[in-house]
Design an enzyme around this catalytic site. Structure first.
Site, PDB file in Angstrom:
ATOM      1  N   LYS A  32     -16.007  60.253  46.602  1.00 22.32           N
ATOM      2  CA  LYS A  32     -15.918  59.161  47.568  1.00 22.32           C
ATOM      3  C   LYS A  32     -14.703  58.242  47.410  1.00 22.32           C
ATOM      4  CE  LYS A  32     -19.312  60.094  50.047  1.00 22.32           C
ATOM      5  NZ  LYS A  32     -18.699  61.030  50.966  1.00 22.32           N
ATOM      6  N   TYR A  34     -22.260  71.999  42.690  1.00 16.93           N
ATOM      7  CA  TYR A  34     -22.608  71.020  41.651  1.00 16.93           C
ATOM      8  C   TYR A  34     -23.716  71.641  40.800  1.00 16.93           C
ATOM      9  CZ  TYR A  34     -20.288  67.364  44.500  1.00 16.93           C
ATOM     10  OH  TYR A  34     -19.387  66.606  45.204  1.00 16.93           O
ATOM     11  N   PRO A  80     -16.728  60.153  40.201  1.00 12.64           N
ATOM     12  CA  PRO A  80     -16.278  61.162  41.166  1.00 12.64           C
ATOM     13  C   PRO A  80     -17.384  62.059  41.721  1.00 12.64           C
ATOM     14  CG  PRO A  80     -15.559  61.727  38.950  1.00 12.64           C
ATOM     15  CD  PRO A  80     -16.161  60.367  38.862  1.00 12.64           C
TER      16      PRO A  80
HETATM   17  P1  RFL Z   1      -4.316  54.668  43.364  1.00  8.81           P
HETATM   18  O1  RFL Z   1      -4.232  56.106  43.784  1.00  8.81           O
HETATM   19  O2  RFL Z   1      -4.679  54.361  41.971  1.00  8.81           O
HETATM   20  O3  RFL Z   1      -2.887  54.021  43.683  1.00  8.81           O
HETATM   21  C1  RFL Z   1      -2.523  52.746  43.215  1.00  8.81           C
HETATM   22  C2  RFL Z   1      -1.018  52.673  43.154  1.00  8.81           C
HETATM   23  O4  RFL Z   1      -0.637  51.365  42.735  1.00  8.81           O
HETATM   24  C3  RFL Z   1       0.380  51.476  41.752  1.00  8.81           C
HETATM   25  N1  RFL Z   1       0.348  50.259  40.923  1.00  8.81           N
HETATM   26  C4  RFL Z   1       1.222  49.243  41.057  1.00  8.81           C
HETATM   27  N2  RFL Z   1       2.243  49.060  41.886  1.00  8.81           N
HETATM   28  C5  RFL Z   1       2.947  47.904  41.760  1.00  8.81           C
HETATM   29  N3  RFL Z   1       2.669  46.952  40.832  1.00  8.81           N
HETATM   30  C6  RFL Z   1       1.636  47.103  39.979  1.00  8.81           C
HETATM   31  N4  RFL Z   1       1.354  46.169  39.064  1.00  8.81           N
HETATM   32  C7  RFL Z   1       0.851  48.289  40.071  1.00  8.81           C
HETATM   33  N5  RFL Z   1      -0.230  48.758  39.404  1.00  8.81           N
HETATM   34  C8  RFL Z   1      -0.520  49.951  39.924  1.00  8.81           C
HETATM   35  C9  RFL Z   1       0.045  52.751  40.997  1.00  8.81           C
HETATM   36  O5  RFL Z   1       1.175  53.292  40.330  1.00  8.81           O
HETATM   37  C10 RFL Z   1      -0.449  53.649  42.133  1.00  8.81           C
HETATM   38  O6  RFL Z   1       0.598  54.400  42.710  1.00  8.81           O
HETATM   39  O7  RFL Z   1      -5.298  53.824  44.301  1.00  8.81           O
HETATM   40  P2  RFL Z   1      -5.647  53.984  45.866  1.00  8.81           P
HETATM   41  O8  RFL Z   1      -4.387  54.105  46.673  1.00  8.81           O
HETATM   42  O9  RFL Z   1      -6.619  52.915  46.153  1.00  8.81           O
HETATM   43  O10 RFL Z   1      -6.363  55.416  45.993  1.00  8.81           O
HETATM   44  C11 RFL Z   1      -7.606  55.662  45.391  1.00  8.81           C
HETATM   45  C12 RFL Z   1      -7.729  57.128  44.962  1.00  8.81           C
HETATM   46  O11 RFL Z   1      -6.590  57.502  44.216  1.00  8.81           O
HETATM   47  C13 RFL Z   1      -9.008  57.384  44.133  1.00  8.81           C
HETATM   48  O12 RFL Z   1     -10.088  56.647  44.662  1.00  8.81           O
HETATM   49  C14 RFL Z   1      -9.409  58.874  44.118  1.00  8.81           C
HETATM   50  O13 RFL Z   1      -8.435  59.665  43.490  1.00  8.81           O
HETATM   51  C15 RFL Z   1     -10.764  59.060  43.408  1.00  8.81           C
HETATM   52  N6  RFL Z   1     -11.157  60.469  43.286  1.00  8.81           N
HETATM   53  C16 RFL Z   1     -11.720  61.158  44.350  1.00  8.81           C
HETATM   54  N7  RFL Z   1     -11.865  60.552  45.547  1.00  8.81           N
HETATM   55  C17 RFL Z   1     -12.341  61.245  46.626  1.00  8.81           C
HETATM   56  O14 RFL Z   1     -12.490  60.646  47.714  1.00  8.81           O
HETATM   57  N8  RFL Z   1     -12.685  62.583  46.545  1.00  8.81           N
HETATM   58  C18 RFL Z   1     -12.541  63.271  45.381  1.00  8.81           C
HETATM   59  O15 RFL Z   1     -12.790  64.473  45.371  1.00  8.81           O
HETATM   60  C19 RFL Z   1     -12.087  62.555  44.211  1.00  8.81           C
HETATM   61  N9  RFL Z   1     -11.938  63.182  43.038  1.00  8.81           N
HETATM   62  C20 RFL Z   1     -10.980  61.140  42.072  1.00  8.81           C
HETATM   63  C21 RFL Z   1     -11.380  62.516  41.979  1.00  8.81           C
HETATM   64  C22 RFL Z   1     -10.387  60.513  40.973  1.00  8.81           C
HETATM   65  C23 RFL Z   1     -10.206  61.198  39.790  1.00  8.81           C
HETATM   66  N10 RFL Z   1      -9.564  60.491  38.715  1.00  8.81           N
HETATM   67  C24 RFL Z   1      -8.689  61.045  37.794  1.00  8.81           C
HETATM   68  C25 RFL Z   1      -9.627  59.038  38.658  1.00  8.81           C
HETATM   69  C26 RFL Z   1     -11.226  63.208  40.820  1.00  8.81           C
HETATM   70  C27 RFL Z   1     -10.652  62.562  39.694  1.00  8.81           C
HETATM   71  C28 RFL Z   1     -10.545  63.376  38.445  1.00  8.81           C
HETATM   72  C1  PHB Z   2     -12.496  67.707  43.561  1.00 11.45           C
HETATM   73  O1  PHB Z   2     -12.296  68.727  44.244  1.00 11.45           O
HETATM   74  O2  PHB Z   2     -11.623  67.210  42.836  1.00 11.45           O
HETATM   75  C2  PHB Z   2     -13.855  67.089  43.627  1.00 11.45           C
HETATM   76  C3  PHB Z   2     -14.851  67.662  44.416  1.00 11.45           C
HETATM   77  C4  PHB Z   2     -16.100  67.079  44.489  1.00 11.45           C
HETATM   78  C5  PHB Z   2     -16.355  65.945  43.741  1.00 11.45           C
HETATM   79  C6  PHB Z   2     -15.359  65.371  42.957  1.00 11.45           C
HETATM   80  C7  PHB Z   2     -14.107  65.954  42.889  1.00 11.45           C
HETATM   81  O3  PHB Z   2     -17.581  65.387  43.796  1.00 11.45           O
END
Ligand code: RFL
Ligand code: PHB
Length: 391
Positions: free
Chosen positions: A296, A200, A292
């Protein structure tokens, strides 16, 4: 159609919940709005806490993660003009992390669902929870052109931040805590060897992050204004800006190559309380969003699912409703711990537009303190690792 638990959303939270419930003999149907291809094309999280790794492993969906994931012990923090330091989570709290992409977890969960012949209906349209405060809730939706009514005992909203579940709870019941940050993250994925550590960086040009997915897959992010347009960011421009934000020895060590994905995400903290309304429960991004910076979001989705699946299993198998009644409070204690950590790291590591000289100095001295204090590092290590589950 009839089931015990209707799950709205087939992201990591929804599919994992269905998997764990099945292992406890509880029947569920997952209703996912998008196609499987679309769900698998979303590039998101990559850093898994020990608790997440343990949940996946103990529910039979950790084999590929075990083989392909990269175990690491903490994270490095660097900032312009100063020496870098390492937050050694293993040393302080004896917990480790796994770098393993959310896309892979999602694939592993679909494979496990196929093997057990799970009812996962993709491209389910107009999904709507109904009568959730009665003993006979149900979900209506359209699938293959037909209108369907799914009767159930409970409904779980795992439909992410933009889903329908949270919106079906009256605003008089739901309390919202929200904070938006005045920047986003521009991220790329590239088939290049990553740096050995997650790094970071706080730099006058803005925050930057070096992360990984596998020995030949790197993930990098830079802080960018909210109105950033992807078309303005060639790979070449991204690499130049990324390297400018790291100290020379790290910048020189970053291997560049063509990006295979590029995206921009806004940063926001959001919590909706409570995570239950009648027979409707919320889990994952449907109830809370973190910036992010602490990695978490996915980990919280998994911990909600752990608590909720344990509570539903206790209800169906032992007839005990106690854990289900505690679900919202218990899940929210862990949620708020990570919400606070992500907010702290976001404030510590980003350059805020319009920050005063005072704000800037205070941030520098916070970083200096963290760098020099064993106690401060131990405290951050404990929070970055994530709380252990409550009994
Ligand atoms: P999701 O993954 O958004 O899945 C929700 C699903 O519900 C569907 N849906 C519907 N289905 C039926 N009817 C409807 N009306 C609906 N509306 C939506 C969607 O199509 C989808 O398939 O939520 P979920 O399962 O709670 O999972 C959460 C995670 O995806 C999210 O918290 C993480 O990706 C966040 N995040 C990170 N989390 C970590 O723990 N470590 C990381 O390193 C990390 N990096 C990130 C991230 C999120 C990012 N973005 C783009 C938001 C990095 C990024 C860039
Ligand atoms: C990732 O690998 O996508 C990532 C790693 C650390 C973070 C957020 C995202 O704090």
């Amino acid at each position: 159609m009839k089931t015990q638990v209707a799950i709205i959303g087939g992201g990591p939270a929804g599919l994992l919940l269905s998997e764990i419930l099945h292992r406890h003999g509880v029947d569920s149907v997952v209703l996912e709005k998008h196609s499987r291809e679309y769900v698998l094309s979303r590039i998101r999280a990559g850093v898994l806490e020990q608790t997440t790794v343990d949940v996946l492993r103990s529910n039979g969906v950790g084999d590929r993660m075990e083989r392909e994931g990269h175990v690491h012990d903490g994270m490095k923090i660097v900032w312009a003009g100063r020496e870098s330091f390492f937050i050694d989570v293993k040393k302080h709290v004896n917990k480790r992390f796994m770098a393993y992409g959310q896309t892979n977890i999602q694939e592993d969960l679909f494979v496990a669902a196929d093997i057990r012949g799970a009812k996962v209906l993709t491209e389910a349209e107009d999904v709507q929870p109904v009568d959730v405060t009665t003993d006979h809730p149900y979900v209506t939706f359209r699938h293959n052109g037909e209108s369907v009514r799914l009767s159930c005992d409970y409904i779980v909203g795992c439909d992410g931040f933009h889903g329908v579940s949270r919106k079906s709870i009256p605003s008089s019941v739901l309390r919202i805590f929200e904070k938006e940050y005045p920047f986003g993250w521009l991220g790329i994925l590239s088939e290049t060897p990553p740096l050995p550590d997650i790094v970071y960086a706080n730099h006058p040009r803005g925050f930057a992050l070096a992360s990984m997915r596998s020995p030949m897959l790197s993930r990098y992010y830079i802080q960018a204004p909210l109105d950033t347009k992807l078309e303005d960011w060639s790979d070449d421009r991204f690499w130049r800006e990324l390297k400018a934000r790291f100290p020379k020895e790290l910048a020189d060590a970053i291997a560049t190559g063509p990006s295979i994905e590029k995206s921009i995400a806004p940063l926001r903290s959001f919590v909706a309380e409570p995570m239950r309304y009648g027979q409707l429960f919320l889990a994952g991004d449907a109830a809370h969003i973190v910036p992010p910076t602490g990695a978490k979001g996915l980990n919280l989705a998994v911990s909600d699912v752990f608590y909720l699946s344990r509570a539903l299993a206790a209800l169906y198998n032992q007839g005990s409703e106690a854990l289900l009644e505690q679900y919202s409070d218990m899940a929210l204690r862990r949620v708020w711990s990570s919400v606070r950590t992500s907010w702290y790291l976001t404030n510590l590591l980003h350059r805020f537009p319009g920050a005063s000289d005072f704000d800037q100095r205070a941030q520098e001295f916070e970083l200096d303190y963290l760098k020099s204090s064993h106690h401060a590092q131990a405290a951050l290590a404990e929070q970055y690792a994530g709380l252990s589950f409550e009994q």
